[in-house]
Design a protein around this motif. Structure first.
Motif, PDB file in Angstrom:
ATOM      1  N   PHE A 169     -10.344  -2.757   3.613  1.00 56.54           N
ATOM      2  CA  PHE A 169      -8.885  -2.877   3.565  1.00 56.54           C
ATOM      3  C   PHE A 169      -8.193  -1.778   4.369  1.00 56.54           C
ATOM      4  O   PHE A 169      -6.978  -1.812   4.541  1.00 56.54           O
ATOM      5  CB  PHE A 169      -8.409  -2.846   2.112  1.00 56.54           C
ATOM      6  CG  PHE A 169      -8.805  -4.056   1.322  1.00 56.54           C
ATOM      7  CD1 PHE A 169      -7.973  -5.162   1.271  1.00 56.54           C
ATOM      8  CD2 PHE A 169     -10.015  -4.102   0.655  1.00 56.54           C
ATOM      9  CE1 PHE A 169      -8.338  -6.296   0.555  1.00 56.54           C
ATOM     10  CE2 PHE A 169     -10.393  -5.224  -0.070  1.00 56.54           C
ATOM     11  CZ  PHE A 169      -9.554  -6.328  -0.121  1.00 56.54           C
ATOM     12  N   SER A 205      -1.742   2.894   4.221  1.00 57.31           N
ATOM     13  CA  SER A 205      -2.584   2.454   3.106  1.00 57.31           C
ATOM     14  C   SER A 205      -4.028   2.876   3.328  1.00 57.31           C
ATOM     15  O   SER A 205      -4.721   3.266   2.380  1.00 57.31           O
ATOM     16  CB  SER A 205      -2.507   0.932   2.947  1.00 57.31           C
ATOM     17  OG  SER A 205      -1.195   0.517   2.645  1.00 57.31           O
ATOM     18  N   GLY A 206      -4.490   2.805   4.582  1.00 62.92           N
ATOM     19  CA  GLY A 206      -5.849   3.247   4.879  1.00 62.92           C
ATOM     20  C   GLY A 206      -6.033   4.722   4.591  1.00 62.92           C
ATOM     21  O   GLY A 206      -7.063   5.134   4.052  1.00 62.92           O
ATOM     22  N   PRO A 241      -3.773  -4.114   1.174  1.00 64.03           N
ATOM     23  CA  PRO A 241      -4.094  -2.683   1.244  1.00 64.03           C
ATOM     24  C   PRO A 241      -3.248  -1.771   0.359  1.00 64.03           C
ATOM     25  O   PRO A 241      -3.807  -0.869  -0.283  1.00 64.03           O
ATOM     26  CB  PRO A 241      -3.911  -2.367   2.738  1.00 64.03           C
ATOM     27  CG  PRO A 241      -4.312  -3.622   3.416  1.00 64.03           C
ATOM     28  CD  PRO A 241      -3.765  -4.712   2.523  1.00 64.03           C
TER      29      PRO A 241
END
Length: 276
Positions: free
Chosen positions: A223, A163-164, A249
């Motif tokens: 996030f 997600s990052g 996220p």
């Protein structure tokens, strides 16, 4: 439900991206010794960031209330996520140069989505060095830290990295879209990408609350690693946020990509060729 034409266009873009990347990979592997040296150089250069943190801890026991292994978890997660985004979309910062010299026109006449062409242009496999370095630091942190593992915490780690990477990727696309108007804004983009990953390598407790609010509610870089990593560590969140925000996220990444897509379309429609 995504329209069939829209889905086919996405599939076409992914296929084109893969073909262009494969072309650059063949070009890179034609000079393997050069690739190995540049990848090692990338690994060493990015490794100095963590060496700097280690040097800090030779003078202090904690930094903002965090020990070295805890900071290493923040560092490893953000560096790996950014490394993935940089590998896949790091070429987006060249868009401003193409707008200025008119070479973007050559991409517009091809029957391939422009975003796929720009993203895959000059694909640099040497950036694997940054990902490797981030994974090594993350592995060190997970080995040393005494974490009470639960199934949710185990799942949090891959979710945090993927997600990052998606959040950073969306920032790359938004920064590139801005260059349709600014034409020379790569450094502005780098402030949020390279600058953002440097920010996330340190605990949120060492920064002013206004900055933490900015990277939580405006440009949601918190996030990427801060919030999910603090959940894994069992630490209190900044700004007294509820515990469930650590699971957001993927939702934040999807929202960022929706905005990035709109920004990209608006920028592409606003583009005026140098020949006009």
């Amino acid at each position: 439900m995504v329209p069939l034409s829209e889905r086919s266009r996405w599939a076409e873009g992914v296929r084109a991206y893969g073909l262009i990347v494969a072309m650059w990979l063949r070009s890179t592997m034609a000079y393997r010794a050069s690739f190995v040296m540049t990848a090692v150089g990338n690994f060493v250069a990015t490794g100095f960031d963590f060496v700097t943190i280690m040097l800090m801890f030779t003078h202090v026991d904690v930094l903002g209330g965090f020990t070295l292994p805890e900071v290493a978890l923040l560092y490893g997660a953000s560096a790996t996520a950014f490394g993935l985004a940089d590998l896949l979309l790091g070429s987006m910062d060249r868009l401003g140069r193409r707008v200025r010299d008119g070479t973007l026109d050559t991409l517009l006449v091809r029957p391939v989505p422009v975003l796929a062409q720009v993203a895959a242009d000059r694909f640099a496999l040497r950036r694997l060095g940054r990902i490797t370095q981030g994974l090594l630091v993350l592995g060190y942190a997970l080995t040393v830290l005494d974490i009470g593992w639960t199934p949710l915490k185990v799942l949090m780690l891959p979710m945090m990295v993927l997600s990052g990477a998606a959040v950073f990727g969306a920032v790359f696309v938004v920064g590139a879209a801005f260059q349709f108007w600014a034409q020379d804004a790569s450094e502005v983009q780098n402030a949020f990408t390279y600058g953002g990953t440097t920010l996330l390598q340190y605990p949120p407790s060492v920064f002013a609350k206004d900055l933490v609010r900015g990277v939580t509610f405006v440009v949601p870089l918190a996030f990427v690693s801060w919030l999910p990593a603090l959940y894994v560590l069992g630490r209190d969140y900044p700004l007294d946020l509820p515990r469930w925000v650590a699971f957001l996220p993927p939702v934040v990444a999807a929202g960022c990509w929706l905005l990035a897509g709109l920004a990209w379309r608006a920028g592409l429609r606003a583009y005026r060729s140098t020949g006009n």
